[in-house]
Design a protein around this motif. Structure first.
Motif, PDB file in Angstrom:
ATOM      1  N   ARG A   4       0.860  -1.196   0.000  1.00 50.78           N
ATOM      2  CA  ARG A   4       0.000   0.000   0.000  1.00 50.78           C
ATOM      3  C   ARG A   4       0.885   1.230   0.000  1.00 50.78           C
ATOM      4  NH1 ARG A   4      -2.843   3.701  -1.208  1.00 50.78           N
ATOM      5  NH2 ARG A   4      -4.745   4.377  -0.108  1.00 50.78           N
ATOM      6  N   THR A  58       5.197   4.556   1.464  1.00 45.65           N
ATOM      7  CA  THR A  58       4.841   3.141   1.486  1.00 45.65           C
ATOM      8  C   THR A  58       4.440   2.747   2.900  1.00 45.65           C
ATOM      9  OG1 THR A  58       6.376   2.647  -0.327  1.00 45.65           O
ATOM     10  CG2 THR A  58       5.643   0.792   1.040  1.00 45.65           C
ATOM     11  N   SER A  98      -2.219   0.003   9.295  1.00 46.90           N
ATOM     12  CA  SER A  98      -2.409  -0.033   7.841  1.00 46.90           C
ATOM     13  C   SER A  98      -2.685  -1.451   7.373  1.00 46.90           C
ATOM     14  CB  SER A  98      -1.176   0.525   7.127  1.00 46.90           C
ATOM     15  OG  SER A  98      -0.973   1.883   7.452  1.00 46.90           O
ATOM     16  N   LEU A 108      -6.210  -2.969   5.662  1.00 47.19           N
ATOM     17  CA  LEU A 108      -6.205  -3.696   4.393  1.00 47.19           C
ATOM     18  C   LEU A 108      -6.873  -5.052   4.539  1.00 47.19           C
ATOM     19  CD1 LEU A 108      -2.601  -2.732   3.324  1.00 47.19           C
ATOM     20  CD2 LEU A 108      -4.658  -2.186   2.002  1.00 47.19           C
ATOM     21  N   ASP A 136      -9.371  -0.332   3.524  1.00 49.05           N
ATOM     22  CA  ASP A 136      -8.470   0.281   2.554  1.00 49.05           C
ATOM     23  C   ASP A 136      -8.193  -0.774   1.496  1.00 49.05           C
ATOM     24  OD1 ASP A 136      -6.880   2.109   1.297  1.00 49.05           O
ATOM     25  OD2 ASP A 136      -5.222   2.012   2.732  1.00 49.05           O
ATOM     26  N   PRO A 138      -5.359  -2.368  -1.444  1.00 49.40           N
ATOM     27  CA  PRO A 138      -3.926  -2.361  -1.742  1.00 49.40           C
ATOM     28  C   PRO A 138      -3.609  -1.672  -3.060  1.00 49.40           C
ATOM     29  CG  PRO A 138      -4.850  -4.542  -2.127  1.00 49.40           C
ATOM     30  CD  PRO A 138      -5.939  -3.717  -1.515  1.00 49.40           C
ATOM     31  N   THR A 139      -2.426  -1.087  -3.115  1.00 48.54           N
ATOM     32  CA  THR A 139      -1.917  -0.552  -4.371  1.00 48.54           C
ATOM     33  C   THR A 139      -1.518  -1.695  -5.292  1.00 48.54           C
ATOM     34  OG1 THR A 139      -1.075   1.355  -3.136  1.00 48.54           O
ATOM     35  CG2 THR A 139      -0.228   1.032  -5.371  1.00 48.54           C
TER      36      THR A 139
END
Length: 230
Positions: free
Chosen positions: A12, A21, A48, A52, A57, A59-60
């Protein structure tokens, strides 16, 4: 049987002027009936990672699977549905709604899901509170409760829709030693008596030692993942 929750190469990154990051290349599997603590220094990515895993949230890069379902690509409504059905949350600040009674707070997730009748919702809400020794508090408002009592109500609310996964972010951070031990005991019973999976972020070493497994993060990466003696 699929793992309760799985992270596959999850990264993320906050896309700011200077990208940040939060977590990087996280590989993680939690099975049914595990009590897991997540520890690490401030800024290591503990919360974080929890957000996730809880689909608060996205993830990238990488994939988060809940009960075998890959959540990558799901829209906001679908993610909310998975959270409502399969995940319970307990936070350091309980986030009980002050305008509602204890019982009404616990019933809210069930009303949102809409799977039970009104009568069944009331009955389940009361039973959850009874199970947590809160049977005399149904009609009180959150501000009439102690910190430990409010956190027990938050646990009851997290269990409202019978999720197998409970995610807790510093759940004992605002509690004294006695109430911390009570909340720790509740989580342990959820795991060892009911077969639920509990993943708790904590900075308290005493709490971390009560869990069956500890994951330690440093700079957004898993530094160690070890089983602990009972």
């Amino acid at each position: 049987m699929a793992p309760i929750v799985e992270a596959r190469k999850v990264t993320r990154i906050l896309q700011e002027a200077v990208p940040v990051t939060l977590v990087r290349d996280i590989d993680f599997v939690a099975e049914k009936g595990e009590f897991i603590s997540v520890t690490g220094p401030s800024g290591s990515g503990k919360s974080s990672l929890l957000y996730l895993l809880g689909l608060l949230d996205v993830p990238t890069q990488g994939h988060v699977l809940i009960d075998g379902e890959d959540t990558v690509g799901l829209d906001a409504g679908a993610l909310a549905g998975v959270r409502l059905r399969k995940i319970g949350f307990v936070f350091q600040f309980h986030f009980l709604l002050p305008e509602f009674t204890v019982l009404e707070n616990v019933m809210l997730p069930m009303r949102r899901l809409g799977a039970l009748s009104g009568e069944a919702i009331v009955a389940r809400g009361k039973q959850l509170l009874v199970d947590l020794d809160m049977e005399n508090q149904f009609d009180k408002r959150p501000d009439q409760l102690s910190g430990g009592q409010r956190q027990r109500v938050a646990v009851a609310r997290a269990l409202a829709n019978d999720p197998m996964l409970i995610l807790a972010d510093e759940p004992t951070g605002n509690l004294d030693t006695k109430n911390s031990e009570i909340v720790q005991g509740i989580f342990a019973r959820l795991v060892h008596e009911q077969g639920r999976t509990v993943i708790a972020v904590t900075h308290e070493e005493a709490f971390a030692r009560t869990t069956d497994r500890n994951i330690h993060l440093v700079d957004g990466k898993i530094e160690s993942d070890r089983r602990q003696k009972p």
